[in-house]
Motif scaffolding. Structure first.
Motif, PDB file in Angstrom:
ATOM      1  N   ASN A   9       0.810  -1.131   0.081  1.00 41.12           N
ATOM      2  CA  ASN A   9      -0.114  -0.016   0.029  1.00 41.12           C
ATOM      3  C   ASN A   9       0.817   1.260  -0.020  1.00 41.12           C
ATOM      4  O   ASN A   9       0.409   2.414  -0.429  1.00 41.12           O
ATOM      5  CB  ASN A   9      -1.086   0.195   1.206  1.00 41.12           C
ATOM      6  CG  ASN A   9      -1.800  -1.207   1.426  1.00 41.12           C
ATOM      7  OD1 ASN A   9      -1.385  -2.221   0.965  1.00 41.12           O
ATOM      8  ND2 ASN A   9      -2.914  -0.806   2.016  1.00 41.12           N
ATOM      9  N   GLN A  16       5.623   2.170  -7.309  1.00 36.45           N
ATOM     10  CA  GLN A  16       4.291   2.437  -7.390  1.00 36.45           C
ATOM     11  C   GLN A  16       3.501   1.627  -6.227  1.00 36.45           C
ATOM     12  O   GLN A  16       4.169   0.473  -5.776  1.00 36.45           O
ATOM     13  CB  GLN A  16       3.742   2.044  -8.646  1.00 36.45           C
ATOM     14  CG  GLN A  16       4.128   2.967 -10.019  1.00 36.45           C
ATOM     15  CD  GLN A  16       3.431   2.263 -11.211  1.00 36.45           C
ATOM     16  OE1 GLN A  16       2.136   1.754 -11.260  1.00 36.45           O
ATOM     17  NE2 GLN A  16       4.177   2.548 -12.428  1.00 36.45           N
ATOM     18  N   GLU A  18      -0.089  -0.233  -4.497  1.00 36.22           N
ATOM     19  CA  GLU A  18      -1.528  -0.602  -4.735  1.00 36.22           C
ATOM     20  C   GLU A  18      -2.013  -1.425  -3.445  1.00 36.22           C
ATOM     21  O   GLU A  18      -1.088  -1.674  -2.647  1.00 36.22           O
ATOM     22  CB  GLU A  18      -1.385  -1.611  -5.820  1.00 36.22           C
ATOM     23  CG  GLU A  18      -0.966  -2.867  -5.486  1.00 36.22           C
ATOM     24  CD  GLU A  18      -1.009  -3.947  -6.786  1.00 36.22           C
ATOM     25  OE1 GLU A  18      -1.767  -3.657  -7.452  1.00 36.22           O
ATOM     26  OE2 GLU A  18      -0.627  -4.934  -6.820  1.00 36.22           O
ATOM     27  N   TRP A  19      -3.261  -1.516  -3.396  1.00 35.93           N
ATOM     28  CA  TRP A  19      -3.744  -2.397  -2.255  1.00 35.93           C
ATOM     29  C   TRP A  19      -3.299  -3.724  -2.699  1.00 35.93           C
ATOM     30  O   TRP A  19      -4.077  -4.651  -3.474  1.00 35.93           O
ATOM     31  CB  TRP A  19      -5.116  -2.231  -1.992  1.00 35.93           C
ATOM     32  CG  TRP A  19      -5.874  -3.311  -1.046  1.00 35.93           C
ATOM     33  CD1 TRP A  19      -6.201  -4.217  -1.040  1.00 35.93           C
ATOM     34  CD2 TRP A  19      -6.031  -2.825   0.323  1.00 35.93           C
ATOM     35  NE1 TRP A  19      -6.779  -4.906   0.098  1.00 35.93           N
ATOM     36  CE2 TRP A  19      -6.400  -3.772   1.149  1.00 35.93           C
ATOM     37  CE3 TRP A  19      -5.593  -1.602   1.241  1.00 35.93           C
ATOM     38  CZ2 TRP A  19      -6.907  -4.007   2.140  1.00 35.93           C
ATOM     39  CZ3 TRP A  19      -5.827  -1.745   2.430  1.00 35.93           C
ATOM     40  CH2 TRP A  19      -6.323  -2.756   2.974  1.00 35.93           C
ATOM     41  N   VAL A  41       1.360  -4.192 -10.901  1.00 32.80           N
ATOM     42  CA  VAL A  41       2.161  -3.174 -10.450  1.00 32.80           C
ATOM     43  C   VAL A  41       3.599  -3.952  -9.943  1.00 32.80           C
ATOM     44  O   VAL A  41       4.863  -3.307 -10.275  1.00 32.80           O
ATOM     45  CB  VAL A  41       1.604  -2.431  -9.148  1.00 32.80           C
ATOM     46  CG1 VAL A  41       2.563  -2.023  -8.285  1.00 32.80           C
ATOM     47  CG2 VAL A  41       0.370  -1.599  -9.710  1.00 32.80           C
ATOM     48  N   ASP A  67      -6.201  -9.529  -3.991  1.00 32.10           N
ATOM     49  CA  ASP A  67      -4.859  -8.590  -4.067  1.00 32.10           C
ATOM     50  C   ASP A  67      -3.616  -9.329  -3.632  1.00 32.10           C
ATOM     51  O   ASP A  67      -2.701  -8.701  -3.464  1.00 32.10           O
ATOM     52  CB  ASP A  67      -5.323  -7.649  -2.839  1.00 32.10           C
ATOM     53  CG  ASP A  67      -5.893  -8.328  -1.413  1.00 32.10           C
ATOM     54  OD1 ASP A  67      -6.201  -9.474  -1.314  1.00 32.10           O
ATOM     55  OD2 ASP A  67      -5.709  -7.441  -0.337  1.00 32.10           O
TER      56      ASP A  67
END
Length: 270
Positions: A9, A16, A18-19, A41, A67
């Motif tokens: 996160n 970068q 992300e969740w 990502v 995820d």
């Protein structure tokens, strides 16, 4: 052992965020990928970090949530040979459910069939190679945690509280002691530590690395966990992703520099 965070996160430039969670691990001559985040990502971040994912020897899926699993197709397209090890309890059937509302949170539908030749299912505890182990949940009653968290599995039209049988810990033997990776610790990080102690009697646990799924937990629960971690003999705790910023601050206020925040680009050695 060297572990590098490729998806989380929190990310610092030039990476970068992300969740999701993805960790690249070098262990002896082996390259291991733990999870793949929620998309691609991790590929972008790996390239920036100088990590060649085409040379990964094998992957491990910590549990059957999007995820952590939805970058698997991107990985298989990048690496043409590595197997991915999943618990035999993994299926495309995980949901978040509150009253009449439900949302699919599992592995992208069709993935397990499409890439069946690249997937190896694991029964219970096993050793993947010398010093590298997968430890299944053995704690009873984890479905209570699933019910409380609103996490369910839907099989043959029936809803059942998730017992997280599809979740597994990756455990590495290192010179500093055992290192436990469990990406979300849905079964409870305290329970996971106990399971690993049972599987490796008398061995020191150097570190626990992963999310603790505390981002919606009440303060009382977080502080109770901090007390359990304080009493454990785990030397280092690296946590992020679903732990959440508030829970991390509380854990660090209770445990000091024993706790560190995960972020993309972070490198951990043991």
């Amino acid at each position: 052992m060297k572990a590098e965070i490729l998806a989380d996160n929190i990310a610092k430039a030039p990476y970068q965020s992300e969740w999701g969670l993805c960790v690249y691990i070098e262990y002896g001559s082996k390259g291991i990928l733990l999870d793949t985040g929620a998309g691609s990502v991790f590929l972008t971040n790996a390239e920036k970090a100088g990590v060649d994912l085409s040379q990964v020897d094998f992957g491990v899926l910590s549990h059957a949530h999007y995820d952590h699993a939805d970058g698997m197709a991107a990985f298989f397209q990048t690496n043409g040979r590595a197997k991915f090890y999943l618990s035999r309890h993994c299926a495309e059937d995980c949901y978040g459910k509150h009253w009449l509302f439900s949302k699919y949170i599992g592995i992208k539908k069709g993935t397990l069939q499409q890439y069946a030749e690249r997937i190896e299912y694991v029964d219970d505890d096993c050793q993947l190679c010398p010093g590298v182990h997968l430890i299944a949940h053995h704690t009873q009653g984890l479905d209570r945690i699933g019910r409380k968290a609103g996490m369910y599995r839907r099989t043959k039209g029936q809803w059942t509280p998730d017992s997280f049988a599809h979740e597994q810990s990756l455990v590495l033997e290192t010179e500093k002691g055992l290192v436990i990776f469990n990406s979300c610790c849905h079964g409870g990080v305290d329970n996971i530590i106990s399971e690993v102690k049972y599987a490796f009697p008398g061995q020191k646990i150097h570190a626990v690395i992963g999310g603790f799924h505390l981002y919606t937990a009440p303060q009382k629960q977080i502080l109770a966990l901090a007390d359990k971690l304080r009493q454990s003999d785990v030397e280092k705790i690296y946590t992020g992703h679903c732990t959440g910023k508030r829970a991390f601050r509380l854990l660090q206020s209770e445990l000091g520099d024993r706790v560190e925040q995960l972020h993309v680009g972070m490198v951990i050695r043991a």
